[in-house]
Design an enzyme around this catalytic site. Sequence first.
Site, PDB file in Angstrom:
ATOM      1  N   CYS A  90     -56.299 -79.477  68.395  1.00 47.62           N
ATOM      2  CA  CYS A  90     -55.935 -78.606  67.226  1.00 47.62           C
ATOM      3  C   CYS A  90     -54.046 -78.587  67.195  1.00 47.62           C
ATOM      4  O   CYS A  90     -53.866 -79.343  66.818  1.00 47.62           O
ATOM      5  CB  CYS A  90     -56.462 -77.136  68.149  1.00 47.62           C
TER       6      CYS A  90
ATOM      7  N   HIS B 244     -62.132 -78.286  67.879  1.00 47.74           N
ATOM      8  CA  HIS B 244     -61.999 -78.055  69.275  1.00 47.74           C
ATOM      9  C   HIS B 244     -63.571 -78.741  69.729  1.00 47.74           C
ATOM     10  O   HIS B 244     -64.490 -77.970  70.040  1.00 47.74           O
ATOM     11  CB  HIS B 244     -62.103 -76.491  69.766  1.00 47.74           C
TER      12      HIS B 244
ATOM     13  N   GLU C 202     -64.344 -78.976  72.821  1.00 54.01           N
ATOM     14  CA  GLU C 202     -64.831 -78.376  73.763  1.00 54.01           C
ATOM     15  C   GLU C 202     -65.589 -77.072  73.467  1.00 54.01           C
ATOM     16  O   GLU C 202     -66.305 -76.318  74.319  1.00 54.01           O
ATOM     17  CB  GLU C 202     -63.782 -78.206  74.868  1.00 54.01           C
TER      18      GLU C 202
ATOM     19  N   ASP D  27     -74.159 -56.696  74.315  1.00 53.12           N
ATOM     20  CA  ASP D  27     -73.640 -55.236  74.720  1.00 53.12           C
ATOM     21  C   ASP D  27     -73.778 -55.191  76.212  1.00 53.12           C
ATOM     22  O   ASP D  27     -74.816 -55.203  76.800  1.00 53.12           O
ATOM     23  CB  ASP D  27     -74.083 -54.310  74.115  1.00 53.12           C
TER      24      ASP D  27
ATOM     25  N   ASP E 276     -66.377 -49.968  63.944  1.00 54.06           N
ATOM     26  CA  ASP E 276     -67.546 -49.263  63.978  1.00 54.06           C
ATOM     27  C   ASP E 276     -67.682 -48.042  62.900  1.00 54.06           C
ATOM     28  O   ASP E 276     -67.463 -46.791  63.350  1.00 54.06           O
ATOM     29  CB  ASP E 276     -67.543 -48.587  65.546  1.00 54.06           C
TER      30      ASP E 276
HETATM   31  O1  1PR Z   1     -63.150 -49.719  71.716  1.00 52.86           O
HETATM   32  O2  1PR Z   1     -62.092 -51.876  72.080  1.00 52.86           O
HETATM   33  O3  1PR Z   1     -63.221 -50.668  73.692  1.00 52.86           O
HETATM   34  O4  1PR Z   1     -64.451 -51.687  72.141  1.00 52.86           O
HETATM   35  C1  1PR Z   1     -65.509 -51.193  72.393  1.00 52.86           C
HETATM   36  C2  1PR Z   1     -66.642 -52.271  71.880  1.00 52.86           C
HETATM   37  O5  1PR Z   1     -68.087 -51.778  71.998  1.00 52.86           O
HETATM   38  C3  1PR Z   1     -66.805 -52.278  70.315  1.00 52.86           C
HETATM   39  O6  1PR Z   1     -66.643 -53.431  69.691  1.00 52.86           O
HETATM   40  C4  1PR Z   1     -67.809 -51.390  69.824  1.00 52.86           C
HETATM   41  O7  1PR Z   1     -68.493 -51.770  68.663  1.00 52.86           O
HETATM   42  C5  1PR Z   1     -68.830 -51.820  71.072  1.00 52.86           C
HETATM   43  N1  1PR Z   1     -69.687 -50.506  71.557  1.00 52.86           N
HETATM   44  C6  1PR Z   1     -69.380 -49.335  72.027  1.00 52.86           C
HETATM   45  N2  1PR Z   1     -70.455 -48.529  72.238  1.00 52.86           N
HETATM   46  C7  1PR Z   1     -71.452 -49.296  71.856  1.00 52.86           C
HETATM   47  C8  1PR Z   1     -72.901 -48.789  71.986  1.00 52.86           C
HETATM   48  O8  1PR Z   1     -73.825 -49.627  71.528  1.00 52.86           O
HETATM   49  N3  1PR Z   1     -73.285 -47.717  72.467  1.00 52.86           N
HETATM   50  N4  1PR Z   1     -71.873 -51.465  70.721  1.00 52.86           N
HETATM   51  C9  1PR Z   1     -71.004 -50.613  71.238  1.00 52.86           C
HETATM   52  C10 1PR Z   1     -71.750 -51.913  69.627  1.00 52.86           C
HETATM   53  C11 1PR Z   1     -72.445 -53.461  68.307  1.00 52.86           C
HETATM   54  C12 1PR Z   1     -73.032 -54.640  68.374  1.00 52.86           C
HETATM   55  C13 1PR Z   1     -74.469 -54.710  68.341  1.00 52.86           C
HETATM   56  C14 1PR Z   1     -74.850 -54.925  66.738  1.00 52.86           C
HETATM   57  C15 1PR Z   1     -76.336 -55.745  66.613  1.00 52.86           C
HETATM   58  N5  1PR Z   1     -72.709 -52.832  69.454  1.00 52.86           N
HETATM   59  O9  1PR Z   1     -72.565 -55.415  69.534  1.00 52.86           O
HETATM   60  O10 1PR Z   1     -74.977 -55.551  69.204  1.00 52.86           O
HETATM   61  O11 1PR Z   1     -74.730 -53.873  66.263  1.00 52.86           O
HETATM   62  O12 1PR Z   1     -77.553 -55.037  67.079  1.00 52.86           O
HETATM   63  P1  1PR Z   1     -78.810 -55.336  66.480  1.00 52.86           P
HETATM   64  O13 1PR Z   1     -78.798 -56.630  66.057  1.00 52.86           O
HETATM   65  O14 1PR Z   1     -79.723 -54.918  67.519  1.00 52.86           O
HETATM   66  O15 1PR Z   1     -78.911 -54.149  65.428  1.00 52.86           O
HETATM   67  P2  1PR Z   1     -63.252 -50.869  72.358  1.00 52.86           P
END
Ligand code: 1PR
Length: 582
Positions: free
Chosen positions: A79, A201, A203, A249, A423
């Site tokens: 890179c 990359h 790696e 998550d 979000d």
């Molecule tokens: O605000 O910088 O501390 O970041 C927090 C991060 O955590 C953000 O990216 C936020 O989207 C994520 N987050 C916070 N709470 C939740 C929760 O679910 N209670 N998850 C959460 C959000 C989004 C994707 C999820 C997809 C696909 N999750 O990671 O996995 O929606 O899901 P699916 O395919 O099952 O529909 P900060």
Amino acid sequence: MLYLLDYGAGNIQSLANSLKKLGHEFAWVQTPEDILRADALLFPGVGSFGSAMQALHEKGFAEPLRAYIASGRPYMGICVGMQVLFEGSEESAGVAGLGVIPARAERFSSTDGTHGARKAVPHMGWSKAELVEWGDNEARASLGSRYGLSASAPRHYYFVHSYRVPFCEGVRDWALATTQYGDETFVSVVQRGNVFATQFHPEKSGRAGLALLDAWLSRTQAEPPSARHAVPTPASARAPTRRIVACLDVRSNDDGDLVVTKGESYDVRERAPNAGAAPVRNMGKPVELAQRYYEEGADEVAFLNITSFREWALGDQPMLSLLNVAAATIFVPLTIGGGIRDFTDPDGTFHPALNVAHAYFRAGADKVSIGSEAVYAVEQLLARAGGAISDPAKAPEEALQGDTGIEQISRMYGAQAVVVSIDPKRVYVDAEADVPAAHAASLVAGVDERPATAGQPARWWYQCTVKGGRELRDVDVVQLARGAERLGAGELLINSIDRDGSNNGFDVRLMDLVRGAVDIPVVASSGAGCVQHFTEVFAARSSAHGAPIEAALAAGIFHRREVSIADVKAGCAQAGYDIRLD
Ligand code: 1PR
């Protein structure tokens, strides 16, 4: 002895991990003398061209590096470690490179001259490296085959960069492979005598990348190309492959162990008659699941620490060790999100978001994902513009004061290392006039999805939230996307609270709206339930400027083994999308 050149920026841990995996010993360059003493030298350049050259000069490495290369001992650059071989880069005007190759790096154009469509910059994702066609094809083919490079069956490698060296006169004798992005053909591998370098990359490029690295390590003295007159591969419009991202998550369960969880509309507790007693849904162990996704062909893996807004991320050492362990065996890009923000200790000590990002990069992350903090940064950008504008992309220069995490991380590690995770939530309105004027750009029309009125024609706009959807803010999704790009983000991860965990498909309208508002790549997230949902979202082209969605992410269907990553990739390939299958 093989030495690795590290000047303290970015994720070089992954390269170290891949060398260990391949069974090669190495040492880190600590002093200029180490460079002169090395038998082989690997330079995984990270950050911007200017910061790399500055660091080489400050540490007294630049001259020894030139002398090392001139001595004929094997050098491999990755890179920015490839770009420093050139005379300079448009990225850092006035900064001289090592000048080994007589050409310069320039920024990708953000339009595709062939189709007139917008194209995302950075170029981020899996593209093919195609062996340059020489006058003496046989010699070139035999050289390329040692590295797994071929003209007839090129393999995909992982790229992430905004600047590239076009295939031009100065590089003809150097270019071993080129890659196509839109209508631009750029140099992706250079090789001459003892110098070998890749723009991608290795790696992070799965099996193909590890094989290439192994080939270089095994025969560090490659032969010079025998043929002289290179002919570029024909310019056909080409984009990186569509990426399939597996997302985990992560949070502590009620016993304090880190687990992968997954909810619906961000509610991750099991359904129970007594809501107060419902445990956090446990879908498995983070590293085990991530490794499974790597083995199954995920193009990237993302870990989101979903409750880190409550504490300071670096107080949360389990996430760092998780990343360390994951990066040792997963050789595709890793993104980590959650809690990347400024923090002040109870004792008054200030810790900038940059420090959190730094710790994650050192532990093996390639990108950090910023959620809540990005919303506050865009609010601040709008406030600094005096409330006179509603489009943060139009914020004047003086509103950008370089004090936000996005700006600082982007400046230090490059835009490609900064993902903003959004979000948004739908806000239904009865009439267009009900949308606050500042948010009119995020208004769309479609079919109502609320249980009581489902199926009716409806209008809504997308309001942004913070703290994992717990708090609504006065910023809409278009403002946040454009503001994040203005502040220096290199990619957007677009979730949908309404679709999260629903298995009803991606919110294609939302993705189209955001993709049309920016020139950086967009990862669609939330709602994937079957293979067709991926082909649906990939089929959408922004109605604003024709750009497609670059990547799609899913969580629940992979965790529950309802659909495998291999099925998704095979289905998308069958539907005609360019997908990395090796
Ligand atoms: O605000 O910088 O501390 O970041 C927090 C991060 O955590 C953000 O990216 C936020 O989207 C994520 N987050 C916070 N709470 C939740 C929760 O679910 N209670 N998850 C959460 C959000 C989004 C994707 C999820 C997809 C696909 N999750 O990671 O996995 O929606 O899901 P699916 O395919 O099952 O529909 P900060």
